[in-house]
Write an enzyme that holds these catalytic residues in place. Structure first.
Site, mmCIF file in Angstrom:
data_model
loop_
_atom_site.group_PDB
_atom_site.id
_atom_site.type_symbol
_atom_site.label_atom_id
_atom_site.label_comp_id
_atom_site.label_asym_id
_atom_site.label_seq_id
_atom_site.Cartn_x
_atom_site.Cartn_y
_atom_site.Cartn_z
ATOM 1 C CG ASP A 34 -9.404 11.059 4.461
ATOM 2 O OD1 ASP A 34 -9.340 12.300 4.352
ATOM 3 O OD2 ASP A 34 -8.801 10.421 5.349
ATOM 4 C CB CYS A 83 -2.734 6.914 6.794
ATOM 5 S SG CYS A 83 -1.980 8.554 6.888
ATOM 6 C CE1 TYR A 119 -8.310 15.643 13.772
ATOM 7 C CE2 TYR A 119 -7.108 17.684 13.385
ATOM 8 C CZ TYR A 119 -7.137 16.306 13.457
ATOM 9 O OH TYR A 119 -5.992 15.597 13.232
ATOM 10 C CG ASN A 174 9.727 1.957 4.684
ATOM 11 O OD1 ASN A 174 8.697 2.563 4.419
ATOM 12 N ND2 ASN A 174 10.930 2.517 4.629
ATOM 13 C CG HIS A 209 8.883 6.197 3.007
ATOM 14 N ND1 HIS A 209 10.000 5.421 3.197
ATOM 15 C CD2 HIS A 209 9.332 7.437 2.685
ATOM 16 C CE1 HIS A 209 11.081 6.140 2.983
ATOM 17 N NE2 HIS A 209 10.713 7.369 2.674
ATOM 18 C CD GLU A 222 -4.855 13.382 4.973
ATOM 19 O OE1 GLU A 222 -4.544 13.390 6.173
ATOM 20 O OE2 GLU A 222 -4.096 12.945 4.062
#
Length: 217
Positions: free
Chosen positions: A27, A52, A87, A98, A142, A180
């Site tokens: 990341d 994120c 995982y 937003n 978003h 990522e």
């Protein structure tokens, strides 16, 4: 680690790989309070995954940001809950927002503003202040908010918790942006070797999950 902390304070990104037997992904990480539109563009273009914002669990509780899986279960949508992750035991996702002053919320400027105000919210409540999250943010939006594990690295060693540990070590507000790194040609996550090469070519610090061992109590 020292170089990474200095880079974060200077507004540069740091690359973090978790573990081969976990997500096995790298990341790109920024301090949320340092994010500007050009940094969102770099996350889109050079990383390519989801943009994120990871927030400290204490701040998440004070802001009313619960786990999305808990919300779905409470709403009767148990079949959608991420009980079969390959995982981890659960995902860190909370909600998607937003800032209310944005229009669509998806532009680089809009997302940068949303991210910075989330960092402001975290800083305010951790300092003992009050922040009315719903009055400033709307959902769905978003920007994905990730809630760190209540025990941080002692409870979960994912990119969310590792990035928050970096912010804490740097003496900064524990709100970070994680995204990522993906590979356009293969359609998969960027390999660790390619991510290291990117870090070397761009003079960026590269950290691995093993490097966080001393921060686990």
């Amino acid at each position: 680690m020292t170089e990474a902390l200095e880079d974060l304070r200077d507004g540069k990104p740091v690359l973090v790989h978790d573990f081969e037997d976990r997500e096995n992904e790298v990341d790109m990480v920024y301090l949320a309070g340092e994010v500007t539109h050009d940094k969102v563009a770099r996350l889109r273009n050079d990383a390519g995954g989801l943009v994120c914002v990871a927030v400290h669990p204490d701040a998440a509780r004070r802001l009313g940001l619960g786990y999305m899986s808990d919300k779905l279960a409470k709403a009767g949508d148990e079949r959608l809950v991420d009980a079969d992750l390959g995982y981890d035991d659960r995902s860190s996702f909370s909600t998607w927002v937003n800032h209310r002053s944005t229009r669509t919320g998806v532009t680089d400027n809009d997302r940068a503003k949303t991210v910075r105000r989330i960092a402001d919210a975290v800083e305010t409540v951790l300092a003992g202040g009050v922040f009315d999250f719903p009055s400033e943010f709307r959902a769905p939006g978003h920007v994905a908010v990730l809630r760190g594990h209540d025990d941080l690295l002692d409870g979960r060693q994912g990119h969310t918790e590792m990035s928050l540990a970096l912010a804490d070590e740097a003496g900064e507000v524990p709100a970070t942006v994680v995204c990522e790194m993906l590979d356009d040609e293969t359609g998969d996550a960027m390999t660790v070797d390619d991510a290291r090469r990117y870090a070397d070519e761009n003079d960026l610090a590269f950290l691995t999950g093993e490097g966080f061992a001393r921060l686990v109590h």
